[in-house]
Design a protein around this motif. Structure first.
Motif, PDB file in Angstrom:
ATOM      1  N   TRP A  64     -36.288  75.593  37.488  1.00  0.00           N
ATOM      2  CA  TRP A  64     -36.712  75.040  36.195  1.00  0.00           C
ATOM      3  C   TRP A  64     -35.547  74.904  35.223  1.00  0.00           C
ATOM      4  O   TRP A  64     -35.517  73.988  34.398  1.00  0.00           O
ATOM      5  CB  TRP A  64     -37.845  75.874  35.593  1.00  0.00           C
ATOM      6  N   LYS A  65     -34.545  75.794  35.332  1.00  0.00           N
ATOM      7  CA  LYS A  65     -33.393  75.678  34.435  1.00  0.00           C
ATOM      8  C   LYS A  65     -32.612  74.390  34.689  1.00  0.00           C
ATOM      9  O   LYS A  65     -32.226  73.680  33.745  1.00  0.00           O
ATOM     10  CB  LYS A  65     -32.467  76.887  34.604  1.00  0.00           C
ATOM     11  N   THR A  67     -33.765  71.719  35.954  1.00  0.00           N
ATOM     12  CA  THR A  67     -34.619  70.602  35.528  1.00  0.00           C
ATOM     13  C   THR A  67     -34.505  70.384  34.027  1.00  0.00           C
ATOM     14  O   THR A  67     -34.344  69.249  33.556  1.00  0.00           O
ATOM     15  CB  THR A  67     -36.082  70.880  35.904  1.00  0.00           C
ATOM     16  N   VAL A  68     -34.563  71.465  33.268  1.00  0.00           N
ATOM     17  CA  VAL A  68     -34.437  71.356  31.809  1.00  0.00           C
ATOM     18  C   VAL A  68     -33.068  70.806  31.421  1.00  0.00           C
ATOM     19  O   VAL A  68     -32.955  69.874  30.604  1.00  0.00           O
ATOM     20  CB  VAL A  68     -34.672  72.729  31.142  1.00  0.00           C
ATOM     21  N   LEU A  72     -32.111  67.254  29.558  1.00  0.00           N
ATOM     22  CA  LEU A  72     -31.403  67.244  28.276  1.00  0.00           C
ATOM     23  C   LEU A  72     -30.085  66.487  28.368  1.00  0.00           C
ATOM     24  O   LEU A  72     -29.798  65.588  27.572  1.00  0.00           O
ATOM     25  CB  LEU A  72     -31.139  68.674  27.810  1.00  0.00           C
ATOM     26  N   CYS A 156     -30.165  66.191  21.997  1.00  0.00           N
ATOM     27  CA  CYS A 156     -30.402  66.576  23.388  1.00  0.00           C
ATOM     28  C   CYS A 156     -29.113  67.054  24.047  1.00  0.00           C
ATOM     29  O   CYS A 156     -29.087  68.093  24.711  1.00  0.00           O
ATOM     30  CB  CYS A 156     -30.975  65.390  24.172  1.00  0.00           C
ATOM     31  N   GLY A 160     -28.255  70.742  25.290  1.00  0.00           N
ATOM     32  CA  GLY A 160     -27.892  70.873  26.694  1.00  0.00           C
ATOM     33  C   GLY A 160     -26.567  71.580  26.886  1.00  0.00           C
ATOM     34  O   GLY A 160     -26.414  72.412  27.786  1.00  0.00           O
ATOM     35  N   GLN A 180     -28.243  68.841  38.026  1.00  0.00           N
ATOM     36  CA  GLN A 180     -28.565  68.169  36.760  1.00  0.00           C
ATOM     37  C   GLN A 180     -28.579  66.648  36.908  1.00  0.00           C
ATOM     38  O   GLN A 180     -29.449  65.966  36.364  1.00  0.00           O
ATOM     39  CB  GLN A 180     -27.574  68.596  35.686  1.00  0.00           C
ATOM     40  N   THR A 183     -31.790  65.638  38.791  1.00  0.00           N
ATOM     41  CA  THR A 183     -32.976  65.727  37.939  1.00  0.00           C
ATOM     42  C   THR A 183     -32.997  64.602  36.912  1.00  0.00           C
ATOM     43  O   THR A 183     -34.011  63.910  36.740  1.00  0.00           O
ATOM     44  CB  THR A 183     -33.017  67.084  37.220  1.00  0.00           C
TER      45      THR A 183
END
Length: 298
Positions: A64-65, A67-68, A72, A156, A160, A180, A183
């Motif tokens: 999930w990290k 993905t975030v 961003l 963003c 990020g 990154q 994603t």
């Protein structure tokens, strides 16, 4: 002998220098009026190439990290950037994006306990003013949705950058960069399929060469150097180095596209370089830290 920090800073600066070639590459070699497709081709293949080299998938919290961070730094940033570019003159979008070093410095002080001083803030203001002198034109118009998109894009990327440093990783930058880009590329691919028709004509050899350069050099290599610098340097340093991008774009326009540089643009470049040099070299500054709850009680 150059210090390790200076060498790392110089390597990180290669990223915004390469990004400064994007405008000339896009207008000269790429298919026009397909910004989301361009973003997808930049990010997704670049992520796949780096993933094949690194050969590691995320595990644990990094599913999930990454993905975030990918949304961003790549997906949301590119999408907002394209909206701003479509609704604003490039100069206005670049100036609004120039606030990113200030945002990163403030967020870094809050979330990373990094030092921020009046000198750093002044350097950020000077850098933004320099970008304005480089790219703004008298006929520039404002569109509120475009302004909002430009601010959202800068925000963003700022979040990020700071979160990339806050979370860190035991994995090398090659691997986390691949995650990154993948994603973000998938997000852009979905937006392209939904919002943007594909080009009617096929790609010509010049288009293929332009996309290959933008994918392998302007994205895979550039972001690898960028995230490597974020990991090892204070968060403000890569953010200020990002101001070099419009300087390079204008220099390429003058040398390759035959554009004439004005004295105003030359003055703006000098201010940007002064701002970057100040942010990179400042060390012994009185630290600023946000007031904590326990401080407020005293």
């Amino acid at each position: 002998m150059l210090s390790e920090r200076l060498l790392l800073t110089a390597a990180t600066a290669i990223a915004p220098i390469l990004w400064g070639t994007t405008y000339f590459t896009s207008t000269t070699f790429l298919v026009a009026d397909h910004p989301l497709l361009t973003g997808t081709i930049r990010a997704l293949p670049a992520g796949l190439v780096l993933l094949l080299i690194g050969r590691r998938l995320p595990h644990g919290a990094w599913w999930w990290k990454s993905t975030v961070l990918g949304m961003l730094n790549i997906g949301a940033f590119f999408a907002f950037l394209f909206i701003a570019a479509d609704r604003l003159p490039g100069g206005v979008a670049a100036v609004i994006g120039g606030v990113q070093p200030l945002l990163v410095s403030l967020l870094g002080a809050w979330l990373l306990a990094e030092r921020i001083s009046a000198v750093t803030v002044a350097a950020g203001v000077v850098g933004t003013a320099g970008v304005a002198l480089i790219v703004l034109r008298a006929e520039a118009r404002l569109d509120m949705m475009g302004v909002a998109a430009a601010l959202a894009g800068a925000s963003c990327m700022a979040v990020g950058v700071v979160m990339s440093k806050r979370w860190g990783s035991e994995h090398p930058p090659l691997v986390t960069t691949a995650w990154q880009l993948l994603t973000g590329g998938l997000v852009l691919a979905a937006l392209t399929a939904t919002l943007e028709p594909l080009p009617v004509a096929g790609f010509r050899p010049g288009n293929v060469a332009g996309y290959a350069y933008l994918t392998l050099i302007g994205t895979a290599l550039a972001y690898l150097l960028w995230f490597r610098g974020i990991r090892a340097l204070p968060a403000r340093v890569p953010a200020f180095l990002g101001l070099l991008s419009p300087v390079v774009a204008v220099l390429i326009g003058g040398s390759l596209a035959g554009e004439t540089l004005s004295w105003t643009q030359i003055a703006g470049m000098a201010l940007v370089l002064l701002s970057v040099a100040t942010a990179v070299t400042v060390r012994k500054a009185q630290p600023f830290r946000p007031r904590r709850r326990e401080d407020a009680r005293t």
